[in-house]
Design a protein around this motif. Structure first.
Motif, PDB file in Angstrom:
ATOM      1  N   PRO A  22      -4.781  61.859  80.488  1.00  0.00           N
ATOM      2  CA  PRO A  22      -4.234  62.828  79.524  1.00  0.00           C
ATOM      3  C   PRO A  22      -2.709  62.789  79.499  1.00  0.00           C
ATOM      4  CG  PRO A  22      -5.080  63.944  81.462  1.00  0.00           C
ATOM      5  CD  PRO A  22      -5.420  62.489  81.623  1.00  0.00           C
ATOM      6  N   ARG A  56      -4.600  68.651  76.624  1.00  0.00           N
ATOM      7  CA  ARG A  56      -4.767  67.559  75.657  1.00  0.00           C
ATOM      8  C   ARG A  56      -5.561  66.439  76.321  1.00  0.00           C
ATOM      9  NH1 ARG A  56      -3.845  69.288  70.879  1.00  0.00           N
ATOM     10  NH2 ARG A  56      -3.435  67.201  70.162  1.00  0.00           N
ATOM     11  N   VAL A  57      -6.325  65.707  75.558  1.00  0.00           N
ATOM     12  CA  VAL A  57      -7.051  64.549  76.074  1.00  0.00           C
ATOM     13  C   VAL A  57      -6.806  63.351  75.167  1.00  0.00           C
ATOM     14  CG1 VAL A  57      -8.849  65.798  77.329  1.00  0.00           C
ATOM     15  CG2 VAL A  57      -9.178  65.297  74.919  1.00  0.00           C
ATOM     16  N   GLN A  61     -12.411  58.326  77.539  1.00  0.00           N
ATOM     17  CA  GLN A  61     -11.251  59.144  77.874  1.00  0.00           C
ATOM     18  C   GLN A  61     -10.323  58.379  78.799  1.00  0.00           C
ATOM     19  OE1 GLN A  61     -12.171  63.124  79.109  1.00  0.00           O
ATOM     20  NE2 GLN A  61     -10.075  63.564  79.716  1.00  0.00           N
ATOM     21  N   ALA A  87      -8.143  69.674  74.366  1.00  0.00           N
ATOM     22  CA  ALA A  87      -9.271  69.627  75.293  1.00  0.00           C
ATOM     23  C   ALA A  87     -10.369  70.610  74.911  1.00  0.00           C
ATOM     24  CB  ALA A  87      -8.777  69.904  76.709  1.00  0.00           C
TER      25      ALA A  87
END
Length: 145
Positions: free
Chosen positions: A128, A133-134, A125, A109
């Motif tokens: 997650p 974290r993405v 997006q 991220a």
């Protein structure tokens, strides 16, 4: 930039990924001292400028019709020239030609420049997977036959 497919044991590819891992570790994004472990189930691309390998990226098959974009890296001295975007397009073309119209990727991220790059390249997006974290994904248009 000339972009070509390279085998997983290519020494220039290994040098690029080692530099990527070192940069991520130095920035605190990569913990645990992960090292590059080449895989034959990953398709690697290397970008060269004036014969010097300066960028890399890869894709790996996930499930039917899907792939993960991985190992994106451009040497710092070559950033800001659109090379990462060229690499993304080349990876998307290779994955699509292999029947993978959905691309996903995961990153830390804190990588704001990378997040901006993927968003401006059409990735959105999604939920997650873990804290810090993405995940992003992009559905590619079908090839006209």
């Amino acid at each position: 930039m000339l972009i070509e497919i390279r085998p997983s044991l290519d020494p220039e590819l290994a040098a690029l990924i080692t530099a990527q891992q070192r940069e991520l570790a130095d920035s605190g994004v990569l913990a645990g001292g992960r090292t590059f472990e080449p895989g034959d189930d990953v398709s690697y691309l290397v970008g060269a400028v004036n014969g010097r390998a300066v960028a890399c990226g890869a894709w790996q098959a996930l499930g039917p019709g899907a792939a993960e974009l991985r190992r994106m890296y451009v040497r710092p001295a070559f950033r800001g020239r659109g090379l990462a975007r060229q690499m993304i397009v080349a990876i998307e073309e290779e994955a699509l030609a292999a029947g993978r119209s959905l691309l996903r990727l995961e990153l830390a991220a804190g990588l704001s420049a990378a997040i901006a790059l993927y968003q401006s390249s059409g990735y959105r997006q999604i939920t997650p997977s873990a804290p810090g974290r993405v995940w992003f994904e992009k559905r590619l248009p079908a090839l006209v036959q």
